[in-house]
Write an enzyme that holds these catalytic residues in place. Structure first.
Site, short mmCIF file in Angstrom:
data_model
loop_
_atom_site.label_atom_id
_atom_site.label_comp_id
_atom_site.label_asym_id
_atom_site.label_seq_id
_atom_site.Cartn_x
_atom_site.Cartn_y
_atom_site.Cartn_z
N GLU A 275 -26.65 -56.27 18.03
CA GLU A 275 -25.59 -55.92 19.28
C GLU A 275 -24.40 -55.33 18.35
O GLU A 275 -23.81 -56.16 17.50
CB GLU A 275 -25.30 -57.23 20.03
CG GLU A 275 -24.15 -57.15 20.98
CD GLU A 275 -23.83 -58.59 21.40
OE1 GLU A 275 -22.79 -58.79 21.75
OE2 GLU A 275 -24.47 -59.45 21.69
N ARG B 93 -15.20 -54.57 19.90
CA ARG B 93 -14.10 -55.28 19.43
C ARG B 93 -13.26 -54.54 18.40
O ARG B 93 -12.30 -54.59 18.20
CB ARG B 93 -14.55 -56.63 18.92
CG ARG B 93 -15.33 -57.59 19.56
CD ARG B 93 -15.48 -58.73 18.97
NE ARG B 93 -16.48 -59.68 19.64
CZ ARG B 93 -16.74 -60.96 19.18
NH1 ARG B 93 -16.41 -61.28 18.26
NH2 ARG B 93 -17.72 -61.46 19.90
N LYS C 28 -26.35 -63.77 29.09
CA LYS C 28 -25.64 -64.43 28.03
C LYS C 28 -24.90 -65.75 28.24
O LYS C 28 -24.20 -65.71 29.24
CB LYS C 28 -24.89 -63.26 27.41
CG LYS C 28 -24.08 -63.76 26.29
CD LYS C 28 -22.86 -62.75 25.82
CE LYS C 28 -21.96 -62.99 24.73
NZ LYS C 28 -21.92 -62.28 23.64
#
Length: 211
Positions: free
Chosen positions: A40, A44, A128
């Site tokens: 993943e 960010r 998640k």
């Protein structure tokens, strides 16, 4: 094999933060050498889109997801880069609906029954759970699995090699995410041998926990 089946088979989902796109492909190859074929890459940093595109092109054996997707704009960038699944820290109905329209698998972030119910309404059953340790960890996951037995979780947040085995062992979890096998410092310094070693250790831990 679907993306979620790939995630479940691997059991380990490295959460990768890349400041430099030049580190993307070597990091992916280091993970792969350690037996981890899912990653993943988080939105960010400004390098996220180019990093996803680079790994998709250069390391086709790797299943590449886009993480920390919190807007439709980021989703569009991730899809254009070739991301094969989407991970979000929360449950944004617009992002979920857009992923379904694009037939792009999504793991929305949940910590409450209401968020799970929103996902179920859209036909999702893998979520998640983030930030895992802050929201009660396995105790909360097990509690949520009571009223939602059809749901599985990908816990991330506060998980390391010190407590990962407990998360791996609980079959409420489809896999476990974290950055301990490829930390920002390891990536920055080019410690690819360390990433491979940590990845192999994590895969072994997952397999041992699952018997």
């Amino acid at each position: 094999m679907t993306a979620m089946e790939r995630v479940a088979r691997c059991g380990v989902v490295p959460v990768i933060v890349l400041e430099d796109v030049a580190r993307a492909v070597p990091t992916a190859r280091a993970l792969l050498a350690g037996g981890v074929d899912v990653m993943e890459i988080t939105f960010r940093t400004a390098a996220a889109r180019a990093s996803i595109a680079a790994v998709v092109k250069e390391v086709p054996e790797m299943l590449v997801g886009a993480g920390t997707v919190i807007s439709l704009e980021q989703l569009a960038q991730a899809a254009a880069a070739g991301a094969q699944f989407i991970v979000s820290p929360g449950s944004d109905e617009g992002v979920i609906a857009a992923c379904i329209a694009k037939q792009l698998p999504i793991l929305p972030g949940v910590v409450t029954p209401s968020e799970i119910m929103l996902g179920l309404r859209y036909g999702l059953n893998v979520f998640k759970f983030f930030p895992a340790e802050n929201y009660g960890g396995l105790k909360t996951i097990k509690a949520l699995s009571g009223p939602f037995p059809q749901s599985k979780f990908l816990p991330t947040g506060g998980i390391s090699e010190k407590n990962a085995a407990d998360y791996f062992a609980d079959k409420c979890n489809v896999a476990v995410g974290g950055s301990w096998m490829a930390t920002a410092e390891m990536i920055k310094t080019g410690d690819y041998a360390g990433i491979t070693r940590k990845s192999a250790e994590s895969v072994a831990l997952f397999k041992a926990a699952r018997g």
